[in-house]
Design a protein around this motif. Structure first.
Motif, short mmCIF file in Angstrom:
data_model
loop_
_atom_site.label_atom_id
_atom_site.label_comp_id
_atom_site.label_asym_id
_atom_site.label_seq_id
_atom_site.Cartn_x
_atom_site.Cartn_y
_atom_site.Cartn_z
N THR A 78 -7.45 2.39 -4.81
CA THR A 78 -6.70 3.48 -5.35
C THR A 78 -7.07 4.01 -6.55
O THR A 78 -8.14 3.61 -7.30
CB THR A 78 -5.32 2.75 -5.60
OG1 THR A 78 -4.38 3.38 -6.24
CG2 THR A 78 -5.44 1.20 -6.34
N SER A 95 -6.90 5.77 6.60
CA SER A 95 -7.22 6.80 5.68
C SER A 95 -8.91 6.18 5.58
O SER A 95 -9.15 5.21 5.71
CB SER A 95 -6.86 6.78 4.39
OG SER A 95 -5.55 7.18 4.52
N GLU A 105 -9.78 11.12 -0.22
CA GLU A 105 -8.94 10.46 0.94
C GLU A 105 -8.76 11.20 1.93
O GLU A 105 -8.27 12.50 1.67
CB GLU A 105 -7.72 9.89 0.15
CG GLU A 105 -6.76 8.99 1.36
CD GLU A 105 -5.39 8.59 0.94
OE1 GLU A 105 -4.79 8.46 1.59
OE2 GLU A 105 -5.16 8.79 -0.42
N ARG A 122 9.86 12.15 -3.62
CA ARG A 122 8.51 12.56 -3.68
C ARG A 122 8.38 13.82 -2.66
O ARG A 122 7.75 14.65 -2.73
CB ARG A 122 7.50 11.28 -2.81
CG ARG A 122 6.15 11.79 -2.51
CD ARG A 122 5.22 10.87 -2.18
NE ARG A 122 5.67 10.42 -0.84
CZ ARG A 122 5.11 9.71 0.08
NH1 ARG A 122 3.62 9.15 -0.37
NH2 ARG A 122 5.27 9.43 1.39
N TRP A 137 0.84 -1.28 0.06
CA TRP A 137 -0.04 0.10 0.11
C TRP A 137 0.71 1.12 -0.05
O TRP A 137 0.50 2.25 -0.74
CB TRP A 137 -0.82 -0.15 1.38
CG TRP A 137 -1.90 1.16 1.38
CD1 TRP A 137 -1.73 1.92 2.61
CD2 TRP A 137 -2.79 1.81 0.36
NE1 TRP A 137 -2.67 2.82 2.35
CE2 TRP A 137 -3.09 3.06 1.27
CE3 TRP A 137 -3.04 1.51 -0.67
CZ2 TRP A 137 -4.31 3.60 0.47
CZ3 TRP A 137 -3.87 2.33 -1.38
CH2 TRP A 137 -4.41 3.40 -0.74
N ASP A 138 1.94 1.33 0.55
CA ASP A 138 3.02 2.28 0.86
C ASP A 138 3.40 2.54 -0.55
O ASP A 138 3.52 3.94 -0.98
CB ASP A 138 3.84 2.35 1.83
CG ASP A 138 3.30 2.30 3.29
OD1 ASP A 138 2.28 2.72 3.36
OD2 ASP A 138 4.21 1.80 4.15
N LYS A 152 1.01 4.16 -3.05
CA LYS A 152 0.65 5.59 -2.82
C LYS A 152 1.92 6.18 -3.29
O LYS A 152 1.59 7.52 -3.80
CB LYS A 152 0.55 5.71 -1.14
CG LYS A 152 -0.72 5.24 -0.74
CD LYS A 152 -0.81 5.54 0.77
CE LYS A 152 -1.22 7.05 1.26
NZ LYS A 152 -1.52 6.97 2.47
N GLU A 196 1.45 6.80 -7.14
CA GLU A 196 0.43 7.34 -7.59
C GLU A 196 0.63 8.74 -7.35
O GLU A 196 0.62 9.82 -8.40
CB GLU A 196 -0.96 7.29 -6.45
CG GLU A 196 -1.74 6.12 -6.95
CD GLU A 196 -2.87 5.97 -5.95
OE1 GLU A 196 -2.92 7.00 -5.12
OE2 GLU A 196 -3.68 5.09 -6.09
N ASP A 197 1.55 9.34 -6.36
CA ASP A 197 1.81 10.55 -6.28
C ASP A 197 3.04 10.92 -7.40
O ASP A 197 3.22 12.04 -7.76
CB ASP A 197 2.80 10.88 -4.79
CG ASP A 197 1.81 10.83 -3.80
OD1 ASP A 197 0.59 10.98 -4.12
OD2 ASP A 197 2.31 10.62 -2.73
N LYS A 210 -6.52 14.02 -0.04
CA LYS A 210 -6.33 14.11 -1.64
C LYS A 210 -7.61 14.14 -2.30
O LYS A 210 -8.50 13.57 -1.87
CB LYS A 210 -5.65 12.74 -2.06
CG LYS A 210 -4.19 12.91 -1.14
CD LYS A 210 -3.59 11.46 -1.90
CE LYS A 210 -1.91 11.38 -1.28
NZ LYS A 210 -1.13 10.44 -1.82
#
Length: 352
Positions: free
Chosen positions: A58, A277, A341, A116, A23-24, A27, A30-31, A325
């Motif tokens: 996601t 979240s 989110e 990031r 999951w990390d 993310k 995605e960023d 987000k």
């Protein structure tokens, strides 16, 4: 008008690890997708059993597979092994895909995490500079136009109160009052967009707020033959939010959706919890937006041409002020899909 920039992915990756690590990574990707141009082909979970085809909450549809049910025809340019366990060696050999081992994956994670942070810092710096400019413009417009609008509106009302005007003149005067009201609303929105966030947070039941807003719009939805479909988490969700601003964001979303479905349709609201979240998915079956409008709404410094963009920019700003987000997808005649989110945070309790 802002045209949407398209880009090609450099390569695709397959993630292997436990839920939290994958999951990390998702993310992070995605960023940084516009910068790294990496596409996640799939996620293989080795600790918790997941049914093949289940999705992470996601922006992209990333298939999630359990370690026991991995199809051997998966295609990817690279495997990122974040598990470092011997039992997956056989699976990696069967997939016949180059792999970054556990040590390399940890190093890779640190690199892109630093990247990031650097990019986000630059974005925040640019955002703050543009926001200060927008605030100055907004306040100047408000100060310059407030008194003339009040004078025009006041004189128009006094003329209407005389009661001896022809019917056509009365209609024109009412149109003037309506347009003045719209201008005042736009000036108020511009002023709010330029203000720094001052949140009055309190513990609130998110589902209760959603139900309240849905109830307030229920009659209008019935009038336009719009069906509200809710799929909320069964457990009660309490969060530390500014209730009035959060309601305002939902009002804007409902307003946009209802106005985009003059002939009826469906407005769907779904909530899902994921780690720390809360995800809120809102979609409609309305007219949708043009690609350049979608990109314009998501840009920190946006100008708009119609009420829909103004409302959605307001929603984006409120969510970002809550450290959340805001992601929007839309195509002409295919409705609008929003993903919100919100981090679940609690107030700090002072020591006794």
């Amino acid at each position: 008008m802002v045209k949407k920039t398209t880009y090609k992915y450099c390569f695709t990756v397959l993630l292997i690890g436990n839920n939290q690590i994958c999951w990390d990574f998702l993310k992070l990707f995605e960023d940084l997708t516009p910068d790294l141009r990496i596409k996640v082909a799939g996620v293989i979970i080795i600790q918790e059993k997941q049914g093949t085809g289940q999705k992470y909450p996601t922006i992209r549809d990333v298939p999630v597979y359990s370690f026991q049910n991995v199809p051997l025809d998966l295609e990817a340019d690279l495997i990122i092994d974040m598990a470092g366990k011997k039992e997956i060696d056989g699976l990696i050999k069967k997939l016949k895909i180059p792999v970054i081992n556990y040590e390399g994956a940890c190093f890779f994670y640190e690199i892109i995490n630093e990247l990031r942070n650097k990019i986000n810092f630059q974005r925040m710096l640019n955002y703050s500079q543009k926001l200060s400019l927008l605030a100055a413009i907004g306040h100047s417009l408000s100060d310059a136009l407030r008194n003339p609008l009040m004078a025009i509106g006041g004189f128009t009302k006094s003329i209407l109160e005389e009661g001896s005007l022809p019917a056509k003149t009365v209609e024109k005067a009412k149109v003037i009052l309506g347009e003045i009201s719209k201008m005042e609303s736009v000036l108020k929105e511009v002023s709010v967009l330029g203000k720094p966030p001052v949140l009055k947070k309190e513990m609130a039941h998110i589902h209760q707020i959603i139900e309240q807003v849905s109830e307030e719009f229920s009659l209008e939805c019935q009038k336009h033959n719009i069906n509200i479909v809710k799929d909320l988490e069964p457990q009660d969700i309490e969060m530390w939010v500014d209730v009035e601003l959060f309601k305002r964001a939902l009002y804007c979303v409902f307003k946009v959706s209802i106005n985009s479905m003059p002939d009826g349709g469906r407005l769907s609201i779904k909530t899902r919890l994921s780690w720390d979240s809360l995800f809120i998915y809102i979609s409609d079956t309305g007219e949708g937006l043009e690609p350049w409008q979608v990109e314009n709404i998501q840009r920190p410094f946006s100008f708009w041409e119609e009420d829909r963009e103004t409302c959605l920019i307001m929603v984006r700003k409120i969510i970002e002020d809550h450290a959340g987000k805001f992601i929007i997808h839309s195509e002409p005649n295919k409705g609008i899909q929003l993903q919100i989110e919100l981090p679940i945070v609690f107030p700090e309790v002072p020591p006794v």
